[in-house]
Design a protein around this motif. Sequence first.
Motif, PDB file in Angstrom:
ATOM      1  N   GLY A  61      10.021 -22.346 -13.599  1.00  0.00           N
ATOM      2  CA  GLY A  61      11.310 -22.981 -13.292  1.00  0.00           C
ATOM      3  C   GLY A  61      12.028 -22.245 -12.173  1.00  0.00           C
ATOM      4  O   GLY A  61      12.414 -22.849 -11.165  1.00  0.00           O
ATOM      5  N   LEU A  62      12.166 -20.940 -12.339  1.00  0.00           N
ATOM      6  CA  LEU A  62      12.848 -20.156 -11.305  1.00  0.00           C
ATOM      7  C   LEU A  62      12.140 -20.318  -9.964  1.00  0.00           C
ATOM      8  O   LEU A  62      12.768 -20.481  -8.921  1.00  0.00           O
ATOM      9  CB  LEU A  62      12.867 -18.686 -11.697  1.00  0.00           C
ATOM     10  CG  LEU A  62      13.796 -18.308 -12.848  1.00  0.00           C
ATOM     11  CD1 LEU A  62      13.700 -16.830 -13.148  1.00  0.00           C
ATOM     12  CD2 LEU A  62      15.213 -18.695 -12.502  1.00  0.00           C
ATOM     13  N   LEU A  63      10.811 -20.312 -10.024  1.00  0.00           N
ATOM     14  CA  LEU A  63      10.036 -20.470  -8.795  1.00  0.00           C
ATOM     15  C   LEU A  63      10.435 -21.763  -8.091  1.00  0.00           C
ATOM     16  O   LEU A  63      10.784 -21.775  -6.905  1.00  0.00           O
ATOM     17  CB  LEU A  63       8.549 -20.500  -9.147  1.00  0.00           C
ATOM     18  CG  LEU A  63       7.578 -20.617  -7.990  1.00  0.00           C
ATOM     19  CD1 LEU A  63       7.697 -19.405  -7.104  1.00  0.00           C
ATOM     20  CD2 LEU A  63       6.168 -20.755  -8.511  1.00  0.00           C
TER      21      LEU A  63
ATOM     22  N   GLY B 154     -12.558   2.471  -9.088  1.00  0.00           N
ATOM     23  CA  GLY B 154     -11.339   1.763  -8.752  1.00  0.00           C
ATOM     24  C   GLY B 154     -10.381   2.631  -7.965  1.00  0.00           C
ATOM     25  O   GLY B 154     -10.592   3.841  -7.829  1.00  0.00           O
ATOM     26  N   TRP B 155      -9.316   1.996  -7.451  1.00  0.00           N
ATOM     27  CA  TRP B 155      -8.394   2.795  -6.632  1.00  0.00           C
ATOM     28  C   TRP B 155      -7.544   3.698  -7.513  1.00  0.00           C
ATOM     29  O   TRP B 155      -6.891   4.597  -7.021  1.00  0.00           O
ATOM     30  CB  TRP B 155      -7.523   1.898  -5.764  1.00  0.00           C
ATOM     31  CG  TRP B 155      -6.313   1.295  -6.420  1.00  0.00           C
ATOM     32  CD1 TRP B 155      -6.308   0.275  -7.317  1.00  0.00           C
ATOM     33  CD2 TRP B 155      -4.950   1.674  -6.212  1.00  0.00           C
ATOM     34  NE1 TRP B 155      -5.017  -0.020  -7.681  1.00  0.00           N
ATOM     35  CE2 TRP B 155      -4.159   0.825  -7.012  1.00  0.00           C
ATOM     36  CE3 TRP B 155      -4.305   2.631  -5.425  1.00  0.00           C
ATOM     37  CZ2 TRP B 155      -2.771   0.907  -7.054  1.00  0.00           C
ATOM     38  CZ3 TRP B 155      -2.920   2.712  -5.469  1.00  0.00           C
ATOM     39  CH2 TRP B 155      -2.170   1.863  -6.286  1.00  0.00           C
ATOM     40  N   THR B 156      -7.587   3.452  -8.855  1.00  0.00           N
ATOM     41  CA  THR B 156      -6.787   4.291  -9.743  1.00  0.00           C
ATOM     42  C   THR B 156      -7.600   5.442 -10.312  1.00  0.00           C
ATOM     43  O   THR B 156      -7.032   6.332 -10.934  1.00  0.00           O
ATOM     44  CB  THR B 156      -6.260   3.454 -10.918  1.00  0.00           C
ATOM     45  OG1 THR B 156      -7.396   2.869 -11.563  1.00  0.00           O
ATOM     46  CG2 THR B 156      -5.337   2.365 -10.420  1.00  0.00           C
ATOM     47  N   GLY B 331       5.524   4.050 -16.283  1.00  0.00           N
ATOM     48  CA  GLY B 331       4.869   3.794 -17.563  1.00  0.00           C
ATOM     49  C   GLY B 331       4.458   2.351 -17.765  1.00  0.00           C
ATOM     50  O   GLY B 331       3.643   2.053 -18.637  1.00  0.00           O
ATOM     51  N   HIS B 332       4.985   1.406 -16.944  1.00  0.00           N
ATOM     52  CA  HIS B 332       4.643   0.001 -17.206  1.00  0.00           C
ATOM     53  C   HIS B 332       3.188  -0.296 -16.869  1.00  0.00           C
ATOM     54  O   HIS B 332       2.722  -1.403 -17.141  1.00  0.00           O
ATOM     55  CB  HIS B 332       5.602  -0.954 -16.495  1.00  0.00           C
ATOM     56  CG  HIS B 332       5.530  -0.932 -15.006  1.00  0.00           C
ATOM     57  ND1 HIS B 332       6.649  -0.974 -14.233  1.00  0.00           N
ATOM     58  CD2 HIS B 332       4.499  -0.868 -14.153  1.00  0.00           C
ATOM     59  CE1 HIS B 332       6.305  -0.966 -12.972  1.00  0.00           C
ATOM     60  NE2 HIS B 332       5.006  -0.887 -12.886  1.00  0.00           N
ATOM     61  N   HIS B 333       2.499   0.672 -16.295  1.00  0.00           N
ATOM     62  CA  HIS B 333       1.061   0.483 -16.098  1.00  0.00           C
ATOM     63  C   HIS B 333       0.252   0.996 -17.289  1.00  0.00           C
ATOM     64  O   HIS B 333      -0.974   0.945 -17.269  1.00  0.00           O
ATOM     65  CB  HIS B 333       0.604   1.198 -14.827  1.00  0.00           C
ATOM     66  CG  HIS B 333       1.231   0.649 -13.587  1.00  0.00           C
ATOM     67  ND1 HIS B 333       0.668  -0.381 -12.874  1.00  0.00           N
ATOM     68  CD2 HIS B 333       2.374   0.956 -12.952  1.00  0.00           C
ATOM     69  CE1 HIS B 333       1.440  -0.655 -11.839  1.00  0.00           C
ATOM     70  NE2 HIS B 333       2.491   0.139 -11.870  1.00  0.00           N
TER      71      HIS B 333
END
Lengths: 273, 600, 259
Positions: A61-63, B154-156, B331-333
């Motif tokens: 929707g936002l998109l 991988g790149w990580t 931390g979101h990864h």
Amino acid sequence: MALSPIALELGSSPWSPSSTLSTILSQTLSRILLWDLPKDAAAHGSALDRHLLLNLWIALGLLVIAHLVLFAGLLLRRRASAPGPRRAWLLEYLPLTLLALLFAALTVRAERLWAVARYTGADPAALQVEVTGVQFAWYFRYPGQDAAFGRTDPRHVAPGEGNPLGIDPSDPRGKDDLLSSQLVLPANREVDLRLNAQDVIHGFFVPELRLKQNAVPGQTIHVHFTPTTPGTYAILCSQLCGMGHYRMQANLRVLPPTEFASWLAAKEKAAAQ
Amino acid sequence: MTPELNPEPSRATASDSVLRQPASWHRRYLFSTDHHVIGIQYLLLALVAVAIGTTLSLLMRLHLVWPDAVLPLHGPILPEDYLSLVTFHGTLMVFFVLTTAPQSGFGNLILPRQIGARHMAFPRLNAASFWISAVALATLLAATFAPSGGSISGWTAYPPLSAIASSGPGQALGMDLWLASIALFSVASTLSAINTIVTVLDCRCKGMSWERLPLTVWGWFTAALLSLIAFSVLLAALLLLFCDRHAGTSFFVPAGDLTNGVLHPAGNGSPLLWLHLFWFFGHPEVYIAILPGMGLTSMLLANFSRRRVYGYRVMILTTLLIGFLGILVWGHHMFVAGLNPFASTAFSISTMAIALPSTAKVLNWLALVWRSRPSYKTPLLFTLGFVSLFLTGGLTGPILAQPILDQYLHNTFFVIAHFHLIMAMAGVFGLFAATYYWFPILSGTRIRPGRLLSEPLGRLHFWGTLIGAYATFLPMHLTGLAGEPRHYAQLTAIPGQAGHLLAQTLPLQRHITYAAVFLALAQLPFFLNLLRSLRHGAIAPPNPWDATTLEWHPALQREPSAQASPSEETIVVYRAPCAYDSAPDQARFLPQWVSGTKAE
Amino acid sequence: MPATIHPIDSERRARHVDDLDHGDHGNGRRPPTDKRTGGGGDNDNWSDRPRGARGPGEKLKRYRLGVFFALAGDLMFFVAIVSAFFVSQASGRFDAYNNFVNQWLPTTIPPVLWLNTALLILSSVTAEIARRKMFHTFDAMEEWFGLGRPTSRRAMPWLAATVALGVAFLAGQWLAWYQLSLQHVFFRSNPSSHFFFLITGVHGVHLILGVAALITALAGLHYAKQVEDRQILVDCSVWYWHSMGLFWIFLFLLLAFFQ
Ligand code: HEA
Ligand code: HEA
Ligand code: CUA
Ligand SMILES: [Cu+2]
């Protein structure tokens, strides 16, 4: 059409842009409409799906809104001066606050679900199963009668002699442990998985259970869930773990409780002799 | 391409003995200390990297759809080959394209001009950082020739996979070279970050106060601050990993780790430690890649719609906020990597918070073009593309930022779609906008005037790339939602339920591959345009876009046509940028360097 | 259409007074003791001058900025390592017998480290004296007038002393390693020793660079043509040296008391 030669020389089915395009379009459309999630087979699944779909629709929707605003802004007659400070509120701070509230609401909802799923451990009655990731296979261990896992030690690891986990022969608790190459679970009973890895980080991923958790070497991580719908599902490895990463998979079989009991019995008999 | 410098020293562009260019061509072009030359060198480096990276991505796509296709020289693509392809694709693109081109390339080319300086603060250091980056790229490419192939982690580069040579093909010498390359790159980036920061702090011309800095400069400045912090930490992490590999330490490898029969006897090693260190670098890194593009977007939207940037202060503030919050969200990864669930919640909240400044920017851009009827030159087209792609990719960010959803989406193609739209495509669109916009400066030399890129070819390039980008990366959301994990060398001939699950995605995969090939082909007009316009492009007027920022100051032009020679003009700034008189006739506007209230 | 420029007259004049672009790259014809620097976009009239001619302080200021930001990055480098130290110290694992083991065996630091630390602190003092000498107003003026090189002459011995002390420190560190190796404590021995050798080693490398910088400064006192350049060389290497001393004190406390 510049592509068809490539397609042909690579020996795929001959490709005509128009036909595939239409099929692709129809497929994509249908996929978008039902977002193409695998069917969910866990107690927490439906709540998670609802939240996920809510998010996806909001994002979509936002998109759309954002692009409509963009195009409208581009197409409408030019207003000589940029929007003045008074309309700044209308154009910026108001939408920003609304979106902030929206994101906040989503966060709260999400964290609630997360808390239920992860903050607390499984209840003691839960079925104990140990999952071990090894390049490139999953091993599942049931504690057996004594409800206790025998200790493992890398020095005893010998896949050849049927001891891939290195269960210590000198440990009585290990005698009745059941080893399986597929994860078999009873429906509607909570399961307490303890995840280990022997060599590198692996990712325990069951799409139908909407569950993913890395198995980290040197560390035991618990996750708990309740499978609901009987069936056979895929267990994938979701963390790059080496060249066999893509084929590191196993089957999850969720059985009605009675069938599970008989499976377990059979397994134990087999282990006895 | 490379600038011809004024023969007689008294009128050399540079005002420092260091910069007085001797006649020998290699001092002038190869080891030059002139920011203009170095900027172009960086851009060429990025072009090489992007060409290779793109080729690799196409090979990946082809292999995913036709696993048993045979490459002419190489033979069949084995699983480990595929993983090397992914690793080098990611490494090249993140480090050597999207960190190098916007920050170092255009940073060097434009930043000094935009603050009215004639050179960077430390010209020799500048040249040094470029050559270190070049060596880093060479080292990385050398890794592919290692006996057992390039690294596959991988790149990580998560340990233990990256820490133990026996963990897979390419993890021996290939991994060492990868480490060496990235370490060199970290050093180079740190040095050029120092250079950028000091240049902005100390080399601004008279009157260039902080509020008058163009937003591009703010972008480069913030990104430089982030680089300084992030790359230092990465360097430390790389050092620890190197010790684990060769000094028998155990920072990341736990005791009792048994990989391919190699037992790691003792130690307190924790793989999660690497994840923390790496992502503490990794997340700021991705903002380093996008911040310059964000600044450019604001400036170009204002320029082509002849308006002041909407809420200039707010834009500066959000830039700094993104920079600051960018340090707090790594931390979101790691939501499902074994992080404490409470920590996940904390990081989730901080990540949601960082979405807000970005949202503010998007809203700002939308407000800026609202009813502005801009002139649709190619740079603007790519800027609008940037806005579109940024918000399309950005909107999936908050979804991934919710741990409960990430436990389904993590490491699926949904993530791939997220960052290819917001980083790969938006970032590259920023580069394209910059290239089309600044090509006159890029191509101008003392003997040859700057030229413009061809508009028709530009438009062709834009539409092809925009359509290709969406056609390639939007469907990845769907395969991701269907459960397709990353780093899968093969989707066919996999036993069990997994086989069925993955096979379902094949039709879409095929489509993605065709779209990717189309997207890559859509770059041909760009390269054609570059080559053609260098010699035959329309000659650019001194200020082709009627811009207000200093890089168009006549005294800084390299053409002979410029009224004043660089040496004879002291540059003074009288006002904030983008003072476009919003009167209907678009000719009337006030550049930053013009005194008085009206220009004729 | 491009707006044409009306350069302000003041600038014209300013340019003809001393325009660096016409060959003068020195101290802007102003005594090296002049503190005003201009630049940085503030509107003081010093900014009317072309870049590089805004008084002698300018170049110095820029190089100082450079060194300080380099040190900021370096600080993050050490912060990362120290945080790894605490993580590793805290993290154990469950062994085969399901009891929690932590293999961290605190490394008792060799006493010589105390001596080394004292030496390093002392070296910072001598370095600071050398730095001050370079900026001693009267001497600097004299030197600037071309009457000998009093500042350099006076700073030289202190700088040399700093180098000597620095080398002594490094030798001391090496001795500490040697003593540990006699007790069969090596880099690879256990988590704690990993960090002991890593931290001392990394810091040692930084100090080697520092000594190199100081030696360059010493050479500069001879060969650098301008007062300003000599001041910069000494000033920057000394600031670097101070920071390394400061870093060491923290690292030393860490190794000595937080094992
Ligand atoms: C800048 C970043 C960037 C860019 C541009 C791209 C471009 C592309 N990537 Fe990218 N990709 C990554 C960064 C990027 N990627 C990263 C970080 C990963 C993860 C790696 C890992 O997991 O370790 C990844 C992984 C990845 C995967 C997942 C592999 C897997 O996990 O199984 C796939 C699969 O399809 C893919 C495909 C593509 C394709 C088809 C393109 C196409 O868009 C290619 C077409 C190219 C262009 C449109 C760019 C042209 C640009 C220019 C010519 C600009 C030059 C101008 C100047 C320098 C001034 N990439
Ligand atoms: C330029 C690079 C870039 C940028 C800017 C971002 C921006 C964001 N990213 Fe992204 N991200 C990456 C590059 C980037 N990311 C990469 C490379 C990875 C993968 C690394 C790897 O594993 O290899 C990744 C992975 C990644 C993850 C981990 C996923 C996983 O591995 O499981 C997460 C999770 O939280 C995340 C979140 C976010 C968020 C919340 C933002 C936010 O900043 C987004 C903010 C933007 C918006 C929110 C859009 C604003 C617009 C609107 C809101 C429209 C509203 C307007 C109207 C309605 C008028 N990203
Ligand atoms: Cu195991 Cu990937
Ligand atoms: Cu991130």
